[in-house]
Design a protein around this motif. Structure first.
Motif: not given
Length: 340
Positions: A81-88, A97-102
């Motif tokens: 929860p709170g993570s995201s991914i986008s492509y421009n 956007r994710n945890t440092p490990e991920n």
């Protein structure tokens, strides 16, 4: 740094959302535009939509968003929860956007995916040999038919003639077509008309429908580069079509008065040599993929297929080795002959 190189040491991008959740980091990665194509092709079966893929609005944009999230989840990247991914697509950047490990896992996956798309050069050549020569070659080797290597040896000795040839360059996974043809238009439907010469009525056939047949060499192919980067899977349908002659065909006509008569019309006669197959080749390899007889049965035509990988400048990725095969990795090269 080369254009579109993967930026692994990206600067930390902060926002109010990040400040509220210090466990998350957001980074931007310049990538090749082909990343979007890979995601769209492989992630079309996704059913959830938690990521954000910027590539268009409405239903299509939602579908691409689903593809992006699902694709990287399948590659082993968690999206808490709170993570995201986008492509421009305008700047060709991925925002993750994710945890440092991920994020570390994502960078390793992205580095493996973000490569220059392969181009493939495919050559198809139809070579005709006298049937007597093929039979003689088969008898010498005590086989019903010569092997592909024996056929290639005959060609190198100058004992065949080219019946048709084509070259295509296309991207991996993209269908391409090359053709050099003439069009033959001929009637396929006729109507009966009555013509009077003052003494008697006569039935005549008038063309009412036409078809067009292309004669020449037509080459359809879809190449797919294997995951090892050295093999090429080809699905191809080459065809060589010739018009042999015009024949006279009898057409039965029935007039308004019920009388029947025969009218002779000219119709074309074609001969097609074609091949539909899927094969796997090494980069730079040539194989004999099939054989077809000519119209008179006096010749056999063999299909020579070759493929090699090219860089964006059109240069071969692999240099031809002195032994005649492509410069393959050690584990892929043919074993050496045993010493006597």
């Amino acid at each position: 740094m080369k254009p579109f190189a993967v930026l692994l040491a990206a600067a930390l991008w902060t926002s109010a959302a990040i400040a509220a959740d210090p466990a998350m980091v957001t980074r931007r990665y310049p990538v090749l535009p082909s990343i979007a194509e890979i995601v769209s092709e492989r992630g079309s079966g996704a059913e959830t939509n938690r990521g954000v893929f910027v590539g268009g609005g409405g239903e299509a944009g939602s579908r691409r968003s689903t593809d992006m999230q699902k694709f990287f989840e399948d590659m082993g990247i968690p999206f808490p929860p709170g993570s995201s991914i986008s492509y421009n697509p305008t700047t060709s950047q991925v925002v993750f956007r994710n945890t440092p490990e991920n994020t570390e896992i994502f960078e390793r996956v992205l580095q493996a995916l973000d490569v220059v798309p392969n181009q493939v050069e495919i050559d198809v050549t139809f070579v005709a040999f006298d049937l007597a020569l093929i039979e003689e070659t088969a008898r010498k080797s005590d086989r019903a038919a010569p092997t592909g290597e024996e056929i290639k040896a005959l060609w190198r000795e100058g004992k065949g003639k080219i019946a048709g040839t084509s070259k295509i360059v296309t991207r991996s996974g993209v269908n391409a077509q090359s053709k050099g043809v003439d069009e033959v238009i001929y009637a396929t439907e006729y109507e009966a008309t009555t013509r009077s010469n003052g003494v008697a009525d006569a039935l005549n056939a008038v063309p009412a429908g036409f078809e067009t047949r292309e004669i020449g060499f037509i080459h359809n192919v879809t190449p797919t580069v294997g995951p090892d980067g050295h093999t090429i899977d080809l699905t191809l349908v080459p065809e060589l079509c010739e018009m042999l002659d015009w024949d006279n065909a009898g057409i039965g006509l029935t007039g308004a008065d019920g009388k029947e008569t025969q009218s002779h019309m000219r119709v074309p006669r074609f001969h097609s040599r074609n091949l539909t197959t899927s094969i796997v080749l090494w980069d730079g390899e040539t194989v004999v993929a099939g054989t077809m007889p000519n119209s008179g049965g006096t010749e056999l035509t063999y299909a020579f297929i070759s493929a090699r990988l090219l860089d964006p400048a059109g240069q071969p990725l692999k240099k031809q080795a002195a032994e005649g095969h492509a410069d393959l990795p050690p584990e892929a090269k043919p074993p050496a002959a045993p010493k006597k």
